[in-house]
Write a protein that holds these residues in place. Structure first.
Motif, mmCIF file in Angstrom:
data_model
loop_
_atom_site.group_PDB
_atom_site.id
_atom_site.type_symbol
_atom_site.label_atom_id
_atom_site.label_comp_id
_atom_site.label_asym_id
_atom_site.label_seq_id
_atom_site.Cartn_x
_atom_site.Cartn_y
_atom_site.Cartn_z
ATOM 1 N N ARG A 187 0.811 -1.226 0.000
ATOM 2 C CA ARG A 187 0.000 0.000 0.000
ATOM 3 C C ARG A 187 0.841 1.272 0.000
ATOM 4 O O ARG A 187 0.282 2.367 0.147
ATOM 5 C CB ARG A 187 -0.978 0.032 1.187
ATOM 6 N N PRO A 199 -2.569 -0.070 -3.742
ATOM 7 C CA PRO A 199 -3.412 -0.536 -2.633
ATOM 8 C C PRO A 199 -4.851 -0.879 -3.051
ATOM 9 O O PRO A 199 -5.717 -1.043 -2.181
ATOM 10 C CB PRO A 199 -3.389 0.663 -1.681
ATOM 11 N N HIS A 201 -8.595 6.182 1.759
ATOM 12 C CA HIS A 201 -8.057 4.900 1.287
ATOM 13 C C HIS A 201 -6.681 5.199 0.714
ATOM 14 O O HIS A 201 -6.524 6.143 -0.055
ATOM 15 C CB HIS A 201 -8.984 4.322 0.214
ATOM 16 N N ASP A 202 -5.669 4.405 1.087
ATOM 17 C CA ASP A 202 -4.355 4.559 0.468
ATOM 18 C C ASP A 202 -4.531 4.548 -1.045
ATOM 19 O O ASP A 202 -5.382 3.806 -1.569
ATOM 20 C CB ASP A 202 -3.437 3.401 0.869
#
Ligand SMILES: [Zn+2]
Length: 227
Positions: free
Chosen positions: A37, A204, A136-137
């Protein structure tokens, strides 16, 4: 009017803290992990070779490159399509910039050669679109943070060379997101044709199967060598 600063990430992760060194120069021959990620930048001198390894076989690497003396010159997939007459670069092909100048040449690819040059990297807006409420990454922020970690700023978010990403393009032009067909331990090597900043993001994406079906996004590894 105030212009938005494209170099500022929408969130953060440990990409800010895992630089290979303060200026991005990596130890020659050292096998370096890109945590799942996350993203890392590395500076390559002309002639140095960057080898990226896919330990799990199912992990995509979003790859970016910039001319070290002018970050507005970057690897450009649209220009690459013109140069190659193809959307699939193979061993021996030069990867060109938006100035149509070679930044790297692919010297080795142990995978079946299925990579993507069509799809934009994932970003905050993409995960919102997919229904993710919180942060979110994402590869755009990994690029931004990897450059910040070596004292640089992303002047833009170019379309990446999506190594091992499997997005078949059908005869009617339709595309679909499929799991990678690469295998555990597959490796791609690229020789720098001038001094560049290369940025790799262990994508990711876990809301489509691009990093494998039913598996968590994994880590990647890379090695810089003088051969
Ligand atoms: Zn991604």
């Amino acid at each position: 009017m105030t212009l938005h600063d494209v170099s500022i990430p929408d969130g953060s992760n440990q990409s800010l803290n895992i630089a290979v060194s303060s200026n991005g120069v990596a130890d020659i021959g050292r096998r370096i992990t890109i945590p799942a990620r996350c993203g890392i930048a590395t500076r390559l001198s002309e002639g140095q070779v960057l080898s990226i390894v896919n330990p799990s076989g199912h992990q995509v690497c979003d790859f970016f490159a910039f001319a070290a003396d002018n970050l507005t010159e970057h690897l450009s997939m649209a220009h690459l399509h013109t140069t190659l007459g193809s959307i699939f670069p193979v061993v021996g092909d030069a990867l060109v910039s938006n100035q149509r100048s070679p930044l790297l040449t692919i010297t080795e690819d142990t995978s079946p050669g299925v990579h993507d040059t069509v799809i934009a990297c994932c970003d905050h807006a993409r995960y919102r679109e997919l229904g993710c409420d919180g942060y979110h990454d994402n590869c755009a922020d990994n690029l931004r943070m990897a450059l910040i970690a070596i004292g640089l700023k992303a002047p833009l978010i170019p379309a990446p060379f999506n190594i091992w990403m499997n997005v078949p393009v059908a005869a009617d032009g339709s595309t679909s997101f499929q799991p990678p067909v690469s295998r555990a331990g597959d490796r791609i090597s690229m020789r720098a044709e001038k001094e560049i900043i290369a940025v790799m993001s262990a994508c990711p994406q876990d809301m489509t199967p691009v990093n494998g079906e039913g598996v968590a996004p994994g880590h990647l590894e890379f090695i810089v060598s003088n051969r």
